[in-house]
Design a protein around this motif. Structure first.
Motif, PDB file in Angstrom:
ATOM      1  N   ALA A 144       0.851  -1.189   0.000  1.00 22.05           N
ATOM      2  CA  ALA A 144       0.000   0.000   0.000  1.00 22.05           C
ATOM      3  C   ALA A 144       0.885   1.237   0.000  1.00 22.05           C
ATOM      4  O   ALA A 144       1.933   1.259   0.648  1.00 22.05           O
ATOM      5  CB  ALA A 144      -0.910   0.015   1.225  1.00 22.05           C
ATOM      6  N   ALA A 145       0.465   2.245  -0.742  1.00 25.50           N
ATOM      7  CA  ALA A 145       1.137   3.540  -0.747  1.00 25.50           C
ATOM      8  C   ALA A 145       0.263   4.513   0.033  1.00 25.50           C
ATOM      9  O   ALA A 145      -0.946   4.597  -0.191  1.00 25.50           O
ATOM     10  CB  ALA A 145       1.334   4.027  -2.182  1.00 25.50           C
ATOM     11  N   LEU A 146       0.887   5.254   0.950  1.00 22.48           N
ATOM     12  CA  LEU A 146       0.141   6.151   1.828  1.00 22.48           C
ATOM     13  C   LEU A 146       0.865   7.490   1.899  1.00 22.48           C
ATOM     14  O   LEU A 146       2.091   7.532   2.021  1.00 22.48           O
ATOM     15  CB  LEU A 146       0.048   5.541   3.232  1.00 22.48           C
ATOM     16  CG  LEU A 146      -0.830   6.246   4.263  1.00 22.48           C
ATOM     17  CD1 LEU A 146      -2.315   6.011   3.960  1.00 22.48           C
ATOM     18  CD2 LEU A 146      -0.502   5.747   5.677  1.00 22.48           C
ATOM     19  N   THR A 147       0.109   8.576   1.828  1.00 21.63           N
ATOM     20  CA  THR A 147       0.743   9.885   1.971  1.00 21.63           C
ATOM     21  C   THR A 147       1.151  10.121   3.421  1.00 21.63           C
ATOM     22  O   THR A 147       0.584   9.541   4.343  1.00 21.63           O
ATOM     23  CB  THR A 147      -0.206  11.000   1.505  1.00 21.63           C
ATOM     24  OG1 THR A 147      -1.422  10.943   2.259  1.00 21.63           O
ATOM     25  CG2 THR A 147      -0.516  10.865   0.020  1.00 21.63           C
ATOM     26  N   ALA A 148       2.121  11.010   3.616  1.00 22.35           N
ATOM     27  CA  ALA A 148       2.711  11.217   4.946  1.00 22.35           C
ATOM     28  C   ALA A 148       2.093  12.384   5.690  1.00 22.35           C
ATOM     29  O   ALA A 148       2.657  12.856   6.676  1.00 22.35           O
ATOM     30  CB  ALA A 148       4.220  11.432   4.809  1.00 22.35           C
ATOM     31  N   ASP A 149       0.932  12.840   5.248  1.00 20.16           N
ATOM     32  CA  ASP A 149       0.334  14.027   5.862  1.00 20.16           C
ATOM     33  C   ASP A 149      -1.068  13.742   6.383  1.00 20.16           C
ATOM     34  O   ASP A 149      -2.015  14.473   6.119  1.00 20.16           O
ATOM     35  CB  ASP A 149       0.307  15.181   4.855  1.00 20.16           C
ATOM     36  CG  ASP A 149      -0.418  14.812   3.556  1.00 20.16           C
ATOM     37  OD1 ASP A 149      -0.787  13.627   3.397  1.00 20.16           O
ATOM     38  OD2 ASP A 149      -0.606  15.700   2.708  1.00 20.16           O
TER      39      ASP A 149
END
Length: 202
Positions: A144-149
Motif C-alpha cells: 500500500a502507498a500512503l501519503t505522509a500528511d
C-alpha cells in the motif's frame, strides 16, 4: 492495470480528513504514542501488508502550510505530520513493515525510532517514483502507498481499509494474475486526490 475505490463506512474513511485538518497544532510525543495503544496486534491468517510512505525533505515538504502555525518551525510541523502518520501505520494490525522513503536525515532518524524501515529516495524525483521504488522493495507482499500528511489517521481505520482492499481482491477476481492487475484506493476528503493506494501481491 485498473483502479477501484474502496467503499467503507464513514468512520473508516475519516482518516482522509487529515488533509483538511493540517493546520492543527503538531502532536506531542506522548500523544503520538497513544496510537500504538489503540489496537492490539492480532489476526493470524490476514494479509500482511508493506506500507510505503514517502517523506519529502522537510524544508520542502508541505510548502503551502509554511507559517500556518505561529511559533512552530516549518520543518517541525512537517515532521510532526509524518510522525503522526507513521506511528499509526506501525501500530496497525494488518501491517508487517513500514517503508519510509526519504533522504532527509532528521526525518529518517525520527522515523527509525518509531519502527519504520527507512530507505533513500530514488534518483528519479517525485512522489510516484518514491512510491514505485518502495513497492519494488516489498517483494511479493501486499503493498500500500500512503501519503505522509495524515495526522488524523488511526490504526484501526487503516486496518479496516486494508482488509476491505484485500477482501475485494479475493472476492472480485478469478485468479491471482487478475488480482495483481487491480489497484484499490481511498480518495482524500475533497475527492480530488488519493491518500491510500493498494495492490495485491504479484
Amino acid at each position: 492495470m485498473s483502479e477501484h475505490a474502496v467503499t467503507m463506512p464513514d468512520p473508516v474513511a475519516r482518516f482522509a480528513k487529515g488533509r483538511a485538518d493540517e493546520t492543527a497544532q503538531p502532536a506531542a510525543d506522548g500523544q503520538r504514542v497513544r496510537a500504538a495503544d489503540e489496537t492490539a496486534r492480532a489476526g493470524a491468517g490476514r494479509a500482511a501488508w508493506t506500507v510505503v510512505v514517502p517523506v519529502k525533505v522537510l524544508a520542502a515538504a508541505k510548502s503551502r502550510l509554511r507559517g500556518a502555525v505561529r511559533g512552530v518551525p516549518h520543518e517541525t510541523l512537517a515532521l510532526a505530520l509524518a510522525l503522526d502518520t507513521v506511528t499509526a501505520v506501525v501500530a496497525c494490525t494488518e501491517v508487517r513493515e513500514v517503508l519510509a522513503v526519504t533522504s532527509d536525515t532528521r526525518a529518517g532518524d525520527a522515523l527509525r525510532r518509531i519502527g519504520a524501515r527507512v530507505v533513500p529516495e530514488p534518483a528519479t524525483p517525485g512522489l510516484n517514483a518514491a512510491f514505485a521504488y518502495g513497492a519494488s522493495l516489498a517483494a511479493s507482499r501486499w503493498v500500500a502507498a500512503l501519503t505522509a500528511d495524515l495526522p488524523a489517521l488511526r490504526p484501526a481505520e487503516l486496518a479496516a481499509a486494508l482488509r476491505a482492499a484485500a477482501l475485494a481482491d479475493v472476492a472480485g477476481t478469478a485468479d491471482a494474475a487478475a488480482a495483481a492487475g487491480v489497484r484499490r484506493f481511498v480518495a482524500d476528503a475533497a475527492g480530488s486526490g488519493t491518500v491510500l493506494l493498494t495492490a495485491a501481491p504479484g
